[in-house]
Scaffold this motif. Structure first.
Motif, PDB file in Angstrom:
ATOM      1  N   PRO A  20      30.354  -0.820  56.971  1.00  0.00           N
ATOM      2  CA  PRO A  20      31.047  -2.002  56.435  1.00  0.00           C
ATOM      3  C   PRO A  20      31.526  -1.768  55.006  1.00  0.00           C
ATOM      4  O   PRO A  20      30.867  -1.080  54.210  1.00  0.00           O
ATOM      5  CB  PRO A  20      29.966  -3.084  56.477  1.00  0.00           C
ATOM      6  CG  PRO A  20      28.965  -2.598  57.476  1.00  0.00           C
ATOM      7  CD  PRO A  20      28.964  -1.108  57.344  1.00  0.00           C
ATOM      8  N   LEU A  21      32.680  -2.343  54.683  1.00  0.00           N
ATOM      9  CA  LEU A  21      33.280  -2.185  53.367  1.00  0.00           C
ATOM     10  C   LEU A  21      33.443  -3.530  52.695  1.00  0.00           C
ATOM     11  O   LEU A  21      33.471  -4.582  53.351  1.00  0.00           O
ATOM     12  CB  LEU A  21      34.652  -1.521  53.483  1.00  0.00           C
ATOM     13  CG  LEU A  21      34.713  -0.156  54.170  1.00  0.00           C
ATOM     14  CD1 LEU A  21      36.166   0.274  54.301  1.00  0.00           C
ATOM     15  CD2 LEU A  21      33.916   0.877  53.391  1.00  0.00           C
ATOM     16  N   SER A  22      33.597  -3.480  51.376  1.00  0.00           N
ATOM     17  CA  SER A  22      33.983  -4.694  50.670  1.00  0.00           C
ATOM     18  C   SER A  22      35.393  -5.073  51.105  1.00  0.00           C
ATOM     19  O   SER A  22      36.192  -4.225  51.508  1.00  0.00           O
ATOM     20  CB  SER A  22      33.957  -4.458  49.154  1.00  0.00           C
ATOM     21  OG  SER A  22      32.669  -4.096  48.724  1.00  0.00           O
ATOM     22  N   LYS A  23      35.702  -6.334  51.029  1.00  0.00           N
ATOM     23  CA  LYS A  23      36.986  -6.836  51.514  1.00  0.00           C
ATOM     24  C   LYS A  23      38.156  -6.097  50.875  1.00  0.00           C
ATOM     25  O   LYS A  23      38.235  -5.971  49.657  1.00  0.00           O
ATOM     26  CB  LYS A  23      37.089  -8.332  51.246  1.00  0.00           C
ATOM     27  CG  LYS A  23      38.339  -8.976  51.833  1.00  0.00           C
ATOM     28  CD  LYS A  23      38.376 -10.460  51.541  1.00  0.00           C
ATOM     29  CE  LYS A  23      39.641 -11.105  52.092  1.00  0.00           C
ATOM     30  NZ  LYS A  23      39.688 -12.554  51.789  1.00  0.00           N
ATOM     31  N   LYS A  24      39.054  -5.575  51.727  1.00  0.00           N
ATOM     32  CA  LYS A  24      40.283  -4.904  51.311  1.00  0.00           C
ATOM     33  C   LYS A  24      40.019  -3.715  50.389  1.00  0.00           C
ATOM     34  O   LYS A  24      40.791  -3.431  49.481  1.00  0.00           O
ATOM     35  CB  LYS A  24      41.234  -5.894  50.648  1.00  0.00           C
ATOM     36  CG  LYS A  24      41.729  -6.984  51.594  1.00  0.00           C
ATOM     37  CD  LYS A  24      42.726  -7.891  50.921  1.00  0.00           C
ATOM     38  CE  LYS A  24      43.227  -8.956  51.892  1.00  0.00           C
ATOM     39  NZ  LYS A  24      44.204  -9.884  51.256  1.00  0.00           N
ATOM     40  N   MET A  25      38.923  -3.006  50.601  1.00  0.00           N
ATOM     41  CA  MET A  25      38.641  -1.823  49.800  1.00  0.00           C
ATOM     42  C   MET A  25      39.619  -0.718  50.182  1.00  0.00           C
ATOM     43  O   MET A  25      39.757  -0.385  51.356  1.00  0.00           O
ATOM     44  CB  MET A  25      37.201  -1.341  50.026  1.00  0.00           C
ATOM     45  CG  MET A  25      36.859  -0.075  49.247  1.00  0.00           C
ATOM     46  SD  MET A  25      35.145   0.464  49.520  1.00  0.00           S
ATOM     47  CE  MET A  25      34.269  -0.790  48.606  1.00  0.00           C
ATOM     48  N   PRO A  26      40.321  -0.115  49.244  1.00  0.00           N
ATOM     49  CA  PRO A  26      41.266   0.948  49.581  1.00  0.00           C
ATOM     50  C   PRO A  26      40.535   2.211  50.022  1.00  0.00           C
ATOM     51  O   PRO A  26      39.467   2.540  49.508  1.00  0.00           O
ATOM     52  CB  PRO A  26      42.027   1.170  48.275  1.00  0.00           C
ATOM     53  CG  PRO A  26      41.081   0.709  47.198  1.00  0.00           C
ATOM     54  CD  PRO A  26      40.318  -0.440  47.803  1.00  0.00           C
ATOM     55  N   ILE A  27      41.109   2.915  50.998  1.00  0.00           N
ATOM     56  CA  ILE A  27      40.527   4.151  51.510  1.00  0.00           C
ATOM     57  C   ILE A  27      41.221   5.326  50.834  1.00  0.00           C
ATOM     58  O   ILE A  27      42.445   5.460  50.924  1.00  0.00           O
ATOM     59  CB  ILE A  27      40.697   4.257  53.037  1.00  0.00           C
ATOM     60  CG1 ILE A  27      40.194   2.989  53.716  1.00  0.00           C
ATOM     61  CG2 ILE A  27      39.964   5.486  53.561  1.00  0.00           C
ATOM     62  CD1 ILE A  27      38.759   2.663  53.450  1.00  0.00           C
ATOM     63  N   PRO A  28      40.485   6.198  50.136  1.00  0.00           N
ATOM     64  CA  PRO A  28      41.116   7.332  49.453  1.00  0.00           C
ATOM     65  C   PRO A  28      41.844   8.244  50.439  1.00  0.00           C
ATOM     66  O   PRO A  28      41.423   8.413  51.585  1.00  0.00           O
ATOM     67  CB  PRO A  28      39.929   8.057  48.805  1.00  0.00           C
ATOM     68  CG  PRO A  28      38.824   7.056  48.751  1.00  0.00           C
ATOM     69  CD  PRO A  28      39.032   6.159  49.930  1.00  0.00           C
ATOM     70  N   GLY A  29      42.943   8.850  49.984  1.00  0.00           N
ATOM     71  CA  GLY A  29      43.705   9.745  50.841  1.00  0.00           C
ATOM     72  C   GLY A  29      42.924  10.965  51.277  1.00  0.00           C
ATOM     73  O   GLY A  29      43.211  11.559  52.313  1.00  0.00           O
ATOM     74  N   LEU A  30      41.926  11.343  50.496  1.00  0.00           N
ATOM     75  CA  LEU A  30      41.111  12.522  50.810  1.00  0.00           C
ATOM     76  C   LEU A  30      39.873  12.173  51.628  1.00  0.00           C
ATOM     77  O   LEU A  30      39.034  13.042  51.876  1.00  0.00           O
ATOM     78  CB  LEU A  30      40.672  13.219  49.516  1.00  0.00           C
ATOM     79  CG  LEU A  30      41.767  13.892  48.690  1.00  0.00           C
ATOM     80  CD1 LEU A  30      41.246  14.266  47.316  1.00  0.00           C
ATOM     81  CD2 LEU A  30      42.296  15.125  49.409  1.00  0.00           C
ATOM     82  N   PHE A  31      39.758  10.918  52.056  1.00  0.00           N
ATOM     83  CA  PHE A  31      38.526  10.464  52.696  1.00  0.00           C
ATOM     84  C   PHE A  31      38.185  11.273  53.951  1.00  0.00           C
ATOM     85  O   PHE A  31      37.043  11.655  54.173  1.00  0.00           O
ATOM     86  CB  PHE A  31      38.631   8.985  53.042  1.00  0.00           C
ATOM     87  CG  PHE A  31      37.460   8.476  53.831  1.00  0.00           C
ATOM     88  CD1 PHE A  31      36.222   8.348  53.239  1.00  0.00           C
ATOM     89  CD2 PHE A  31      37.593   8.153  55.174  1.00  0.00           C
ATOM     90  CE1 PHE A  31      35.130   7.895  53.964  1.00  0.00           C
ATOM     91  CE2 PHE A  31      36.509   7.699  55.895  1.00  0.00           C
ATOM     92  CZ  PHE A  31      35.281   7.568  55.284  1.00  0.00           C
TER      93      PHE A  31
END
Length: 244
Positions: free
Chosen positions: A65-76
């Motif tokens: 689970p993530l915080s609301k609207k957390m951006p995902i890094p391009g290198l994830f």
């Protein structure tokens, strides 16, 4: 297993990723959930390709689970693959390589695959990370291989510890790319085949130029450098043999 993680063990399921997507959509879990299965009857990988496994495969998915609207890094995607690489080499001492964007190989072929998906529902967001690892060569495709045997629960324990130690969404891009370059399946300027998702049978040739800071693979085709994003296309070795 850390008490912050919920563990679900299943004898059989169509897909651990699909199971967790449904599970967290209903429960809206606030802590990560891990699902392990002995048999996956309808596993799928990138672009809905069938995920080939056998009775000895290690199959599990993680719902994070993530915080609301957390951006995902391009290198994830590369970060997840590097953490799995660290865990597997720690447990097996096998010589393994990272293949863009998130596969693991040995000198014989592919040994592990990762599928990352998202659940987004109004005020709820979670990542689903599916992992399949070959522990036996039986009933695998010709291009697949396997790692030495290991305990799946030990692997998950180590993998989750890596999340805490190295960072899951907050990590050093420099350190990640340095680690990736050290264990890359491809060498710089190596000839590779480029396969697009629109045409899996056509293999255009190019030269591999490494990974850029955005997590894209750089391929030189007829003198022009093309950045590839995950999901757009894939690259293959001209020869399956790894010589490093």
């Amino acid at each position: 297993m850390n008490s912050d993680w919920q563990l679900i063990k299943l004898k059989s399921v169509d897909s651990t990723n699909r199971f967790l997507k449904d599970f967290i959509s209903e429960t809206r879990a606030r802590n990560p959930v891990v699902c392990i299965t002995e048999q996956q009857t309808a596993g799928y990988g990138q672009q809905n390709r069938r995920w080939q496994t056998n009775a000895d495969s290690a199959i599990f998915s993680i719902a994070y689970p993530l915080s609301k609207k957390m951006p995902i890094p391009g290198l994830f995607s590369l970060q997840v693959a590097s953490l799995l690489h660290k865990s597997l080499t720690n447990l097996t001492s096998d010589a393994l390589y990272l293949k863009w964007p998130n596969d693991l190989y040995n000198s014989e072929g592919k040994v592990a695959g990762i599928l990352i998906e998202q659940v987004i529902d109004f005020d709820y967001q979670a990542l689903i990370i599916g992992i399949g690892i070959n522990r036996s060569p039986d009933q695998l495709t010709a291009s697949a291989s396997n790692v030495s045997n290991f305990c799946i629960e030990q692997l998950i324990e180590h993998f989750l510890q890596q999340f805490k130690h190295d960072g899951f969404l907050h990590f050093s891009p420099f350190a990640l790319l340095e680690y990736w370059n050290k264990h890359d399946l491809f060498t710089i300027e190596e000839s590779v085949h480029l396969i697009t998702k629109e045409d899996l049978n056509t293999r255009e040739s190019g030269e591999y130029l490494g990974i850029n800071p955005n997590g894209q693979a750089l391929i030189r085709i007829n003198g022009k450098i093309t950045p590839l994003s995950s999901g757009q296309s894939s690259i293959r070795k001209v020869s399956l043999s790894v010589t490093q």
